[in-house]
Write an enzyme that holds these catalytic residues in place. Structure first.
Site, PDB file in Angstrom:
ATOM      1  N   ASP A   1       4.343   0.046   9.286  1.00 40.67           N
ATOM      2  CA  ASP A   1       3.614   1.268   8.997  1.00 40.67           C
ATOM      3  C   ASP A   1       4.600   2.342   8.496  1.00 40.67           C
ATOM      4  OD1 ASP A   1       0.800   2.667   9.498  1.00 40.67           O
ATOM      5  OD2 ASP A   1       2.298   4.011  10.348  1.00 40.67           O
TER       6      ASP A   1
ATOM      7  N   HIS B   1      -4.108  -4.289  11.075  1.00 39.20           N
ATOM      8  CA  HIS B   1      -2.962  -3.440  10.756  1.00 39.20           C
ATOM      9  C   HIS B   1      -1.817  -3.542  11.753  1.00 39.20           C
ATOM     10  CE1 HIS B   1      -0.767  -0.106   9.018  1.00 39.20           C
ATOM     11  NE2 HIS B   1      -0.734   0.491  10.194  1.00 39.20           N
TER      12      HIS B   1
END
Length: 328
Positions: free
Chosen positions: A108, A307
């Site tokens: 991320d 994610h």
């Protein structure tokens, strides 16, 4: 799993960074050190499965709560969170531990920093492994204006730009906030209700305020694990973390000094990219340009994964990095 260690507090670059360490001393290790970089809204704890696996395999491993997060300093003002500041923090940590070069792994926002390291401190890198967020070409225009034009004013990164406007929403109920963010697709299948935002606006804050019935997917972590995040964010809140986003434009402008003929130079060091096909924020398609931006490039695609890949699919992520790191 090995018990999560107590952080070592390292003062460098004008801040104090909490660093979690496992594995052998750098001077005694036969395998390279690894530094794990967390994203938003996370902390070093997100890497607990990787820290255990790689330390047991003989690597000295380090995971900092980066500037503005966890037990680390959270200086005031967005100017304290530029890419130069964030990468200088990492250089200072390497100096502190006597590490000449290390492998870096980022997820991320940690991956955004990771893919900046070859330009800001190339002499300290053995290799770069990114999860979910790839190396991207230099944006053709101010990224905030680009996001606003494409997704509208409610897009979460655009909303994050105004200091003080988003913090109360995120800090109102920290357990609720982390139950919202840390989710996975239901049964690893692409279902419409699993999309964690309105695709046109990416209004994460609006969706958070709508409550669990609107979120889709399912809770990724146990309540006990989720509480680690909520408790940790009681110290600094979200302002420092959001300041990373408030430097998108400044970092884009600073990146221009690395351009050659208008483009970022091709990376020559070993690079690994791990994508997740059910990551709605960062779909695998955005990693396509990397093949032409890296000379020594490996890509691994995780199927049925969302994610938060290093927590959702820890064994697969560990295996991919292990296989890659053995070759560098």
């Amino acid at each position: 799993m090995t018990d999560w260690p107590t952080p070592e507090m390292v003062t460098t670059n004008g801040v104090t960074i909490g660093v979690y360490r496992m594995g052998p001393e750098v001077s005694a290790a036969s395998k390279p050190p690894i530094v794990f970089l967390h994203g938003f809204p996370e902390i070093a704890y997100s890497w607990r499965a990787q820290m255990t696996a790689f330390s047991e395999a003989g690597h000295p491993v380090f995971a900092p709560d980066q500037r503005g997060y966890g037990v680390s300093s959270a200086p005031e003002g967005a100017a304290e969170y530029t890419m130069q500041k964030l990468t200088d923090d990492l250089k200072g940590l390497l100096d502190h531990y006597g590490i000449e070069k290390a492998v870096f792994v980022g997820h991320d926002w940690g991956a955004i920093i990771l893919w900046s390291l070859p330009f800001y401190m190339p002499e300290r890198l053995l290799g770069c492994a990114g999860l979910n967020v790839p190396l991207l070409p230099h944006y053709p225009m101010d990224p905030i204006e680009m996001f606003r034009a494409r997704f509208g004013d409610d897009m979460y990164i655009v909303r994050f730009q105004t200091e003080g406007a988003c913090e109360p929403i995120l800090e109102r109920d920290l357990m609720q906030t982390f139950k919202f963010f840390l989710r996975k697709p239901n049964k690893g299948k692409p279902e419409k209700k699993d999309v964690p935002f309105e695709e046109k606006s990416l209004d994460l804050l609006g969706l958070l305020e709508m409550g669990p019935d609107a979120w889709g997917g399912e809770q990724l972590l146990s309540d006990k694990e989720t509480a680690v995040y909520a408790k940790t964010f009681e110290k600094n809140g979200f302002t420092g973390a959001l300041h990373w986003y408030r430097n998108f434009t400044a970092n884009w402008q600073d990146q221009r000094r690395f351009l050659v003929d208008g483009k970022l130079p091709k990376l020559t060091l070993p690079c690994l990219m791990i994508t997740a096909d059910l990551d709605r924020a960062c779909p695998p398609a955005i990693a396509e340009p990397m093949a032409g931006m890296c000379e020594n490039y490996t890509r691994v695609d995780l199927k049925g994964c969302g994610h938060w890949s290093q927590q959702e699919r820890a064994a697969d992520v560990n295996a991919a990095i292990m296989a890659w790191i053995a070759k560098i």
